[in-house]
Design a protein around this motif. Structure first.
Motif, PDB file in Angstrom:
ATOM      1  N   LYS A  81       0.863  -1.194   0.000  1.00 33.29           N
ATOM      2  CA  LYS A  81       0.000   0.000   0.000  1.00 33.29           C
ATOM      3  C   LYS A  81       0.895   1.239   0.000  1.00 33.29           C
ATOM      4  O   LYS A  81       1.103   1.866   1.035  1.00 33.29           O
ATOM      5  CB  LYS A  81      -0.913   0.018   1.230  1.00 33.29           C
ATOM      6  N   PRO A  82       1.457   1.591  -1.169  1.00 36.24           N
ATOM      7  CA  PRO A  82       2.495   2.625  -1.209  1.00 36.24           C
ATOM      8  C   PRO A  82       2.020   4.065  -1.073  1.00 36.24           C
ATOM      9  O   PRO A  82       2.843   4.967  -1.002  1.00 36.24           O
ATOM     10  CB  PRO A  82       3.141   2.411  -2.582  1.00 36.24           C
ATOM     11  N   SER A  83       0.704   4.298  -0.999  1.00 38.62           N
ATOM     12  CA  SER A  83       0.280   5.694  -0.922  1.00 38.62           C
ATOM     13  C   SER A  83      -0.958   5.889  -0.060  1.00 38.62           C
ATOM     14  O   SER A  83      -1.732   4.975   0.187  1.00 38.62           O
ATOM     15  CB  SER A  83       0.027   6.255  -2.327  1.00 38.62           C
ATOM     16  N   ILE A  84      -1.092   7.119   0.386  1.00 37.04           N
ATOM     17  CA  ILE A  84      -2.295   7.624   1.050  1.00 37.04           C
ATOM     18  C   ILE A  84      -2.912   8.600   0.051  1.00 37.04           C
ATOM     19  O   ILE A  84      -2.180   9.386  -0.565  1.00 37.04           O
ATOM     20  CB  ILE A  84      -1.941   8.377   2.347  1.00 37.04           C
ATOM     21  N   THR A  85      -4.226   8.547  -0.126  1.00 34.78           N
ATOM     22  CA  THR A  85      -4.860   9.473  -1.061  1.00 34.78           C
ATOM     23  C   THR A  85      -5.981  10.248  -0.378  1.00 34.78           C
ATOM     24  O   THR A  85      -6.558   9.804   0.614  1.00 34.78           O
ATOM     25  CB  THR A  85      -5.430   8.749  -2.298  1.00 34.78           C
ATOM     26  N   PHE A  86      -6.252  11.424  -0.928  1.00 31.10           N
ATOM     27  CA  PHE A  86      -7.366  12.270  -0.509  1.00 31.10           C
ATOM     28  C   PHE A  86      -8.021  12.827  -1.758  1.00 31.10           C
ATOM     29  O   PHE A  86      -7.332  13.302  -2.662  1.00 31.10           O
ATOM     30  CB  PHE A  86      -6.883  13.434   0.374  1.00 31.10           C
ATOM     31  N   LYS A  87      -9.344  12.762  -1.821  1.00 27.93           N
ATOM     32  CA  LYS A  87     -10.102  13.348  -2.938  1.00 27.93           C
ATOM     33  C   LYS A  87     -11.287  14.102  -2.352  1.00 27.93           C
ATOM     34  O   LYS A  87     -12.129  13.524  -1.671  1.00 27.93           O
ATOM     35  CB  LYS A  87     -10.574  12.254  -3.889  1.00 27.93           C
ATOM     36  N   SER A  88     -11.333  15.409  -2.602  1.00 28.57           N
ATOM     37  CA  SER A  88     -12.401  16.233  -2.030  1.00 28.57           C
ATOM     38  C   SER A  88     -13.761  15.814  -2.586  1.00 28.57           C
ATOM     39  O   SER A  88     -13.889  15.439  -3.754  1.00 28.57           O
ATOM     40  CB  SER A  88     -12.145  17.719  -2.306  1.00 28.57           C
ATOM     41  N   THR A  89     -14.783  15.876  -1.712  1.00 30.92           N
ATOM     42  CA  THR A  89     -16.158  15.557  -2.105  1.00 30.92           C
ATOM     43  C   THR A  89     -17.118  16.695  -1.801  1.00 30.92           C
ATOM     44  O   THR A  89     -18.164  16.802  -2.414  1.00 30.92           O
ATOM     45  CB  THR A  89     -16.649  14.283  -1.387  1.00 30.92           C
ATOM     46  N   LYS A  90     -16.755  17.565  -0.845  1.00 31.46           N
ATOM     47  CA  LYS A  90     -17.630  18.675  -0.465  1.00 31.46           C
ATOM     48  C   LYS A  90     -16.790  19.751   0.214  1.00 31.46           C
ATOM     49  O   LYS A  90     -15.950  19.446   1.061  1.00 31.46           O
ATOM     50  CB  LYS A  90     -18.705  18.171   0.512  1.00 31.46           C
ATOM     51  N   ILE A  91     -17.022  21.007  -0.171  1.00 32.09           N
ATOM     52  CA  ILE A  91     -16.283  22.118   0.428  1.00 32.09           C
ATOM     53  C   ILE A  91     -17.288  23.181   0.834  1.00 32.09           C
ATOM     54  O   ILE A  91     -18.079  23.647   0.020  1.00 32.09           O
ATOM     55  CB  ILE A  91     -15.239  22.690  -0.538  1.00 32.09           C
ATOM     56  N   VAL A  92     -17.254  23.544   2.127  1.00 28.74           N
ATOM     57  CA  VAL A  92     -18.196  24.517   2.676  1.00 28.74           C
ATOM     58  C   VAL A  92     -17.405  25.701   3.227  1.00 28.74           C
ATOM     59  O   VAL A  92     -16.467  25.525   4.022  1.00 28.74           O
ATOM     60  CB  VAL A  92     -19.046  23.881   3.811  1.00 28.74           C
ATOM     61  N   LYS A  93     -17.789  26.911   2.810  1.00 33.19           N
ATOM     62  CA  LYS A  93     -17.152  28.131   3.313  1.00 33.19           C
ATOM     63  C   LYS A  93     -17.686  28.386   4.719  1.00 33.19           C
ATOM     64  O   LYS A  93     -18.894  28.420   4.939  1.00 33.19           O
ATOM     65  CB  LYS A  93     -17.479  29.292   2.378  1.00 33.19           C
ATOM     66  N   THR A  94     -16.772  28.559   5.690  1.00 34.86           N
ATOM     67  CA  THR A  94     -17.190  28.792   7.076  1.00 34.86           C
ATOM     68  C   THR A  94     -16.973  30.235   7.520  1.00 34.86           C
ATOM     69  O   THR A  94     -17.552  30.665   8.501  1.00 34.86           O
ATOM     70  CB  THR A  94     -16.449  27.836   8.037  1.00 34.86           C
ATOM     71  N   SER A  95     -16.098  30.974   6.816  1.00 37.78           N
ATOM     72  CA  SER A  95     -15.907  32.410   7.031  1.00 37.78           C
ATOM     73  C   SER A  95     -15.155  32.937   5.806  1.00 37.78           C
ATOM     74  O   SER A  95     -14.947  32.191   4.848  1.00 37.78           O
ATOM     75  CB  SER A  95     -15.148  32.701   8.328  1.00 37.78           C
ATOM     76  N   ASP A  96     -14.731  34.191   5.835  1.00 40.12           N
ATOM     77  CA  ASP A  96     -14.128  34.812   4.642  1.00 40.12           C
ATOM     78  C   ASP A  96     -13.069  33.953   3.950  1.00 40.12           C
ATOM     79  O   ASP A  96     -13.127  33.755   2.750  1.00 40.12           O
ATOM     80  CB  ASP A  96     -13.515  36.169   4.996  1.00 40.12           C
ATOM     81  N   ASP A  97     -12.098  33.465   4.691  1.00 42.99           N
ATOM     82  CA  ASP A  97     -10.994  32.713   4.104  1.00 42.99           C
ATOM     83  C   ASP A  97     -10.893  31.296   4.654  1.00 42.99           C
ATOM     84  O   ASP A  97      -9.851  30.657   4.523  1.00 42.99           O
ATOM     85  CB  ASP A  97      -9.670  33.451   4.351  1.00 42.99           C
TER      86      ASP A  97
END
Length: 177
Positions: A81-97
């Motif tokens: 298992k040579p890698s760790i992966t991340f793939k975004s599924t949802k992004i929510v703005k919580t304040s300006d930045d």
């Protein structure tokens, strides 16, 4: 504004982690090799597509014996298992930045949804006229959720290695030419 491709500048970026050791202290480490695919409008990350791939063999805790153990089947099993992966599924703005970035994390063949707090740190041009943007992120995962269960009981009670892993990211990326 529409999403554009961004390339991570690995020499100005890092993926760090920390875990409780012996119930009283924290051990820290980094992954030295990783890659990312980012399509985003830095001014509004809610429509971004973010993917990370981390080379688990690049783990570095400043202790060769510990790193060798972490690469073994007791932990990351880097041969299979040579890698760790991340793939975004949802992004929510919580304040300006600031955003909550949720995505699928896969470690040792186990995939779970995790959320990381991400801050857009700013954007500008580097001395060569290239557009750059900075992001920082932080989150916590439970290593036992990913079959990272190796541990040892302590005589005084408790365990050698904590379950919660705190992950911190510092990312500098440049707009793809």
């Amino acid at each position: 504004m529409t999403n554009t491709k961004w390339v991570v500048d690995a020499s100005h970026s890092s993926i760090d982690f920390s875990v409780k050791h012996m119930m009283v202290a924290k051990t820290k480490g980094v992954f030295n090799k990783f890659d990312a695919s980012i399509e985003a409008d830095p001014a509004d990350l809610t429509s971004a597509n973010i993917e990370f791939t981390i080379d688990t063999a690049s783990i570095d805790t400043r202790n060769n014996d510990r790193d060798t153990h972490l690469r073994s089947a007791d932990f990351f099993d880097v041969e299979n298992k040579p890698s760790i992966t991340f793939k975004s599924t949802k992004i929510v703005k919580t304040s300006d930045d600031e955003y909550d970035v949720t995505g699928d994390v896969t470690i040792k063949g186990v995939t779970r949804s995790e959320t990381f707090a991400v801050t857009f740190e700013g954007q500008g041009k580097n001395p060569w006229g290239q557009e750059v943007a900075g992001f920082s992120g932080k989150g916590t995962i439970n290593r036992s959720d990913y079959d990272l269960t190796y541990n040892a009981a302590l005589e005084t009670g408790g365990v050698l290695i904590g379950d919660k892993i705190t992950i911190s990211l510092e990312i500098e990326a440049s707009k793809e030419a």
